[in-house]
Design a protein around this motif. Structure first.
Motif, PDB file in Angstrom:
ATOM      1  N   ALA A   3     -32.246 -37.001  55.647  1.00 30.94           N
ATOM      2  CA  ALA A   3     -31.479 -35.759  55.774  1.00 30.94           C
ATOM      3  C   ALA A   3     -32.300 -34.580  55.282  1.00 30.94           C
ATOM      4  N   SER A   4     -32.153 -33.474  55.967  1.00 31.80           N
ATOM      5  CA  SER A   4     -32.873 -32.272  55.563  1.00 31.80           C
ATOM      6  C   SER A   4     -31.913 -31.311  54.867  1.00 31.80           C
ATOM      7  N   ARG A   5     -32.434 -30.559  53.941  1.00 35.11           N
ATOM      8  CA  ARG A   5     -31.630 -29.582  53.206  1.00 35.11           C
ATOM      9  C   ARG A   5     -31.728 -28.248  53.922  1.00 35.11           C
ATOM     10  N   ARG A   6     -30.672 -27.821  54.474  1.00 31.53           N
ATOM     11  CA  ARG A   6     -30.696 -26.557  55.217  1.00 31.53           C
ATOM     12  C   ARG A   6     -30.268 -25.371  54.361  1.00 31.53           C
ATOM     13  N   ASN A   7     -29.585 -25.591  53.285  1.00 32.96           N
ATOM     14  CA  ASN A   7     -29.050 -24.495  52.490  1.00 32.96           C
ATOM     15  C   ASN A   7     -29.889 -24.182  51.256  1.00 32.96           C
ATOM     16  N   VAL A   8     -31.108 -24.670  51.195  1.00 35.22           N
ATOM     17  CA  VAL A   8     -31.957 -24.424  50.028  1.00 35.22           C
ATOM     18  C   VAL A   8     -32.721 -23.134  50.252  1.00 35.22           C
ATOM     19  N   ARG A   9     -32.688 -22.249  49.271  1.00 35.24           N
ATOM     20  CA  ARG A   9     -33.437 -20.997  49.328  1.00 35.24           C
ATOM     21  C   ARG A   9     -34.399 -20.966  48.145  1.00 35.24           C
ATOM     22  N   TYR A  10     -35.635 -20.697  48.446  1.00 37.91           N
ATOM     23  CA  TYR A  10     -36.644 -20.625  47.410  1.00 37.91           C
ATOM     24  C   TYR A  10     -36.855 -19.184  47.000  1.00 37.91           C
ATOM     25  N   THR A  11     -36.998 -18.969  45.723  1.00 35.19           N
ATOM     26  CA  THR A  11     -37.273 -17.630  45.214  1.00 35.19           C
ATOM     27  C   THR A  11     -38.622 -17.651  44.507  1.00 35.19           C
ATOM     28  N   PRO A  12     -39.371 -16.584  44.595  1.00 40.66           N
ATOM     29  CA  PRO A  12     -40.674 -16.577  43.930  1.00 40.66           C
ATOM     30  C   PRO A  12     -40.514 -16.565  42.414  1.00 40.66           C
ATOM     31  N   LEU A  13     -41.470 -17.188  41.759  1.00 38.91           N
ATOM     32  CA  LEU A  13     -41.478 -17.218  40.301  1.00 38.91           C
ATOM     33  C   LEU A  13     -41.865 -15.848  39.764  1.00 38.91           C
TER      34      LEU A  13
END
Length: 99
Positions: free
Chosen positions: A2-12
């Protein structure tokens, strides 16, 4: 899988000056050092590789000519030249093509 479609990455968060243009004080000299031996061309090694390549090729041709009867000689001589030709040809070819 399964793939995660609702993950958002933010810069450190970035510390001051970490990703800006590095100055002389910011450069770590341990990783900036390149010895002069890496900048020089190894002419002696190249000459040795070419010599081994040519010597091995000539020995292989001599053994071929003895096997086919174009030159006089015993088959044991041809096998000896074939063995020596491979011993000289392979390191020269490896170094010459690999570099």
């Amino acid at each position: 899988m399964a793939s995660r479609r609702n993950v958002r990455y933010t810069p450190l968060p970035v510390e001051d000056g970490e990703y800006s243009n590095p100055t002389k004080e910011d450069v770590d000299l341990r990783f900036a050092y390149t010895p002069k031996s890496y900048r020089r061309i190894p002419w002696k090694s190249i000459a040795l590789a070419l010599f081994l390549l040519l010597l091995g090729t000539s020995l292989l041709f001599l053994s071929y000519f003895i096997f086919t009867g174009h030159m006089e000689g015993d088959s044991s001589q041809a096998y000896g030249l074939l063995f020596l030709g491979f011993l000289a040809f392979l390191p020269g070819l490896y170094y010459y093509i690999g570099q």
